[in-house]
Design a protein around this motif. Structure first.
Motif, mmCIF file in Angstrom:
data_model
loop_
_atom_site.group_PDB
_atom_site.id
_atom_site.type_symbol
_atom_site.label_atom_id
_atom_site.label_comp_id
_atom_site.label_asym_id
_atom_site.label_seq_id
_atom_site.Cartn_x
_atom_site.Cartn_y
_atom_site.Cartn_z
ATOM 1 N N ALA A 1 69.052 -65.169 -32.552
ATOM 2 C CA ALA A 1 68.817 -65.891 -31.300
ATOM 3 C C ALA A 1 67.409 -66.452 -31.312
ATOM 4 O O ALA A 1 66.499 -65.951 -30.647
ATOM 5 C CB ALA A 1 69.028 -64.965 -30.107
ATOM 6 N N ALA A 2 67.216 -67.499 -32.086
ATOM 7 C CA ALA A 2 65.885 -68.062 -32.273
ATOM 8 C C ALA A 2 65.863 -69.515 -31.819
ATOM 9 O O ALA A 2 66.890 -70.198 -31.764
ATOM 10 C CB ALA A 2 65.474 -67.958 -33.729
ATOM 11 N N GLY A 3 64.654 -70.000 -31.495
ATOM 12 C CA GLY A 3 64.484 -71.356 -31.023
ATOM 13 C C GLY A 3 64.174 -72.323 -32.141
ATOM 14 O O GLY A 3 63.638 -71.950 -33.192
ATOM 15 N N GLY A 4 64.515 -73.595 -31.904
ATOM 16 C CA GLY A 4 64.214 -74.635 -32.882
ATOM 17 C C GLY A 4 62.755 -75.037 -32.839
ATOM 18 O O GLY A 4 62.070 -74.878 -31.825
ATOM 19 N N GLY A 5 62.247 -75.554 -33.938
ATOM 20 C CA GLY A 5 60.876 -76.032 -34.007
ATOM 21 C C GLY A 5 60.733 -77.387 -33.336
ATOM 22 O O GLY A 5 61.681 -78.172 -33.269
ATOM 23 N N SER A 6 59.561 -77.687 -32.835
ATOM 24 C CA SER A 6 59.332 -78.974 -32.180
ATOM 25 C C SER A 6 59.009 -80.061 -33.210
ATOM 26 O O SER A 6 58.509 -79.783 -34.301
ATOM 27 C CB SER A 6 58.185 -78.873 -31.167
ATOM 28 N N GLY A 7 59.320 -81.307 -32.838
ATOM 29 C CA GLY A 7 58.998 -82.422 -33.707
ATOM 30 C C GLY A 7 57.503 -82.596 -33.842
ATOM 31 O O GLY A 7 56.719 -82.182 -32.979
ATOM 32 N N GLY A 8 57.094 -83.211 -34.902
ATOM 33 C CA GLY A 8 55.679 -83.424 -35.166
ATOM 34 C C GLY A 8 55.188 -84.747 -34.596
ATOM 35 O O GLY A 8 55.650 -85.191 -33.535
#
Length: 821
Positions: A36-43
């Motif tokens: 249950a992990a979150g996605g990384g944000s765009g750069g």
């Protein structure tokens, strides 16, 4: 597990041509699967270029969240930031993407969209593009931002304080030539704490493009300036309490919403259509001139609400003041709705087409206000007509009438209140359904709100103006009562209707709830151009016992013609057994167990329509309970009563014209006068005249399909004809004028087929009745019946089939011995 990694940074300076038919990307990473992990944000991507061409993609997308084996999921990563500075766009047809990543499941939120800023140096033209790719049908927990907890506000796109130092947005004064919003994005400004003193964050754009799925948020102490001559708003807008939005002279709201908590300026004409909606909340305002409007005031030239759209004016009736709408023209077209809690509307013309609705239904007091029932709020007593909650059948709420009883005897019904001439009270909530331990398990119905109109020219009503109470959704709760509608207009036209219905109570087989009472309606006009189909409706809701009907008072001021209408649509009170063991609908009576009820004790008198003491104290009643009407109409089983001041209960009631369907009942209480004098009268409704009342009728009186229960003094009747299911009850203590109690004197009494003249009395407690006539005629099928009768007459004729009877009216074993249940 670890979440997805964030995207990196790309800065490209291309002095000539950038031909991108591939992909330039700085995307966030997806979360690993199975956790249950979150996605990384765009750069971040910045490109400075002379000429751009190609059909590729620029990407700063957020990564996807993931879900574990228990269906617990992480959120998506936000899109990143992109800025493209170019001199020429030589047929670049690719995409600029800054999408938020999807959540791990349909419960977890996706990330908010990133920003794409483009600046065309040759044309000195800037664009801001916000696009979340429609990544979720429900991208945010709430459409409303909690500005005190921005760390909890997911799935938003933010213009941040970091932008305040850029030349294009110094002090957060954002100016664009074009704003584009797509794919369910939400755009907001995070205010900087380092702005120049007195400067508020502001956003302005020359052009707007959108797919009508997005929302622009204008926060506290922020400004969105979109002023122009015409604007078809392409995205929804939230304006927070101290926010300010300037829109167009002609603003079109199509497929989007405006939520106004703050100030809206510059709008002369506003049109809602195609599921475009306007939500107006307490403390907001709208104005279009140089002067500002006070909170809860809204000024327009023209307001138009078309099919599938609505304008909603909402306050909490217990703590907020009314709203006021000012316009030259207001149009509610077929399928359009204006709804309001408490709205004063002032216009030159108001047009409500067939299928259009102007309503306050269910927007009065409700069960959330029940803990403060009887306390004073901003608009008077809170829930003044609330029903009584119960496990065994709650009672309905009261307003224009009393609420209906629940199935269990002894609970106080919702009490009547308010003025027939100037109705201004909210409807109240019905009693709640309780568990056997007293815990609420179902809400009573909601009351109707308050609508007040001042239309200086024409109110054209082919649709509906309504302020109804609502039905219950459980089996034992009580219905809500109707609210108030008060109209002033020069011309009333159309073939629509006004309604102030009560809501239905629960219909449990053993412990049903009571119906809510109707509300109050008052209409003042000079010219009446309504058609024959125009209706004034306000019946009580159904239940174990229905609620009482609404009152509708109409005054044609040009002809000084006053009309009082009450119609309960065929719903009648539950009958009570009196001390003679007859089932009666009386207000004043002794029941079979020796309990006495009268106008001082109306807590159990459900399903009646009441004119209250405040109306008697009104100027229109001479400030002394002198009621004068040119016309009264009683229909649909309605029971109408006038409540005088405490102790004396004095009221004097007179009419010129009487209309009815022979199902309604007029009650005349102690120390009240009911004056219907005329040459001849065929009663269109029944009459209860109690001990101490004085009733003036016609010398020639016909009872056809109605009854008179006479326990007071009856004057002016010389000839009485009872026929065709008509009944006359000469009750104990009743009499004709100038006669002793229990003595009725006429020249002629004629009882025809299926008519009955009653003289039943108690064998041990009451004297007998005297009937004095010159001529008594009992025709075939007619009946005179009495317990202890002394009849004086010059001539008595009892035709074949006629009956003068005292059968089975002697002593009974119950006489003198009564057992309480």
């Amino acid at each position: 597990g670890l979440g997805g990694m964030g995207g990196g940074v790309i800065y490209m300076r291309v002095t000539q041509v950038l031909d991108n038919s591939g992909t330039i990307q700085a995307n966030g990473g997806d979360a690993p699967s199975g956790v249950a992990a979150g996605g990384g944000s765009g750069g971040s991507i910045r490109v400075d270029v002379n000429v751009i061409t190609g059909y590729g993609r620029f990407q700063v997308n957020g990564g996807k969240g993931s879900v574990d084996g228990n269906n617990i999921a992480g959120g998506g990563g936000a899109g990143g930031r992109m800025a493209i500075y170019l001199t020429n766009n030589n047929t670049y047809v690719g995409t600029f993407e800054a999408y938020g990543g999807a959540g791990g499941n349909n419960i977890a939120q996706p990330g908010g969209a990133g920003t794409v800023y483009t600046y065309h140096q040759y044309y000195d033209s800037s664009s801001l593009i916000i696009d979340n790719n429609g990544i979720s049908s429900q991208p945010v927990r709430s459409n409303v931002i909690d500005w005190t907890r921005l760390d909890y506000e997911g799935c938003r796109t933010w213009l941040s304080p970091d932008d305040a130092t850029m030349a294009q947005s110094i002090d957060q004064q954002y100016r664009f030539d074009e704003i584009q919003m797509f794919g369910g994005a939400h755009l907001a400004i995070e205010s900087s704490t380092f702005l120049t003193s007195g400067v508020l964050p502001r956003i302005y754009s020359t052009f707007f493009i959108g797919d009508r799925t997005c929302t622009l948020h204008v926060g506290n102490n922020q400004i969105m300036n979109l002023t122009r001559s015409k604007l078809d708003l392409p995205f929804s807008t939230f304006v927070y309490p101290t926010g300010w939005v300037g829109l167009a002279d002609l603003t079109i709201v199509f497929g989007v919403d405006i939520h106004l908590f703050g100030t809206m300026h510059h709008v002369q004409n506003i049109t809602m259509y195609g599921q475009g909606n306007l939500y107006i909340y307490n403390g907001s305002s709208a104005y279009n001139g140089s002067a500002t409007a006070a909170g809860n005031d809204y000024y327009f030239d023209t307001v138009r609400v078309e099919d599938l759209s609505f304008a909603h004016f909402w306050i909490d009736p217990s703590i907020h003041v009314k709203m006021r709408l000012f316009a030259r023209e207001i149009y509610v077209e077929g399928g359009g709705v204006i709804e309001a809690t408490y709205l004063e509307t002032r216009a030159v013309n108001l047009t409500i087409d067939a299928g259009g609705t102007f309503t306050a239904t269910g927007l009065g007091y409700n069960t959330t206000h029940a803990l403060r029932t009887g306390q004073n709020g901003t608009n008077g007593v809170i829930n003044p007509g609330a029903g009584t909650s119960s496990f065994t059948g709650a009672t309905g709420a009261g307003h224009g009438g009393s609420g209906g009883r629940g199935q269990t005897y002894g609970l106080t019904v919702g009490q009547p209140h308010d003025d027939i001439y100037e109705p201004n009270d909210f409807g109240s909530c019905g009693g709640n359904e309780l568990s056997s331990t007293g815990v609420k398990v179902g809400d009573g119905g909601k009351g109707g709100g308050v609508l007040w109109f001042d239309i200086s020219n024409t109110l054209f009503l082919d649709g509906v103006i309504s302020s109804d109470g609502t039905d219950v959704t459980t089996l034992r709760a009580g219905g809500g009562s109707g609210g108030s509608v008060w109209i002033y207009t020069h011309i009333l036209a159309g073939e629509g209707r006004t309604t102030a219905h009560g809501g239905d109570g629960g219909l449990d087989w053993n412990f049903g709830g009571g119906g809510g009472a109707g509300g109050r309606v008052a209409i003042y006009y000079n010219l009446n151009y309504t058609l024959s189909d125009f209706r004034y409706k306000g019946s009580g809701g159904v239940g174990y016992e229905p609620g009482g009907a609404a009152t509708t008072f109409i005054w044609n001021r040009l002809f000084s013609h006053r009309t009082l209408i009450t119609d309960n649509d065929g719903k009648v009170p539950v009958l009570n057994r009196n001390y003679l063991f007859r089932l009666v609908s009386a207000i004043t009576y002794e029941d079979a167990f020796g309990r006495y009820f009268d106008y001082d004790n109306i807590q159990l008198a459900g399903a009646r329509t009441w004119v209250m003491p405040e109306s008697g104290n009104h100027l229109y009643a001479g400030s002394s309970h002198q009621y004068r009407f040119e016309e009264i109409q009683i229909y649909g089983g309605s029971h109408l009563a006038f409540l005088g001041q405490n102790v004396t209960h004095f009221a004097n009631i007179s009419f010129i014209a009487l209309l009815g369907d022979r199902t309604g009942v007029q009650h005349v209480g102690y120390n009240q006068t009911f004056d219907l004098r005329r040459d001849e009268l065929d009663m269109p409704f029944s009459l209860w005249a109690y001990n101490g009342s004085y009733t003036v009728l016609a010398p020639t009186l016909y009872l056809h399909g109605v009854y008179i229960q006479m326990s007071g003094i009856m004057a002016n009747v010389v000839n009485l004809t009872v026929r065709h299911y008509g009944e006359f009850f000469a009750n104990n203590m009743g009499s004709t004028e100038s006669k002793a109690p229990c003595w009725f004197s006429f020249f002629w009494v004629r009882v025809q087929d299926t008519g009955i003249y009653h003289m039943e009395t108690h064998t041990t407690r009451e004297p007998g009745m005297v009937l004095e006539t010159t001529i008594t005629n009992v025709e075939g099928g007619g009946l005179i019946i009495g317990t202890d009768v002394l009849h004086y007459a010059l001539n008595v004729t009892i035709d074949d089939g006629g009956v003068f009877s005292s059968d089975e009216l002697g002593y009974h074993q119950r006489d003198g011995v009564v057992t309480d249940p």
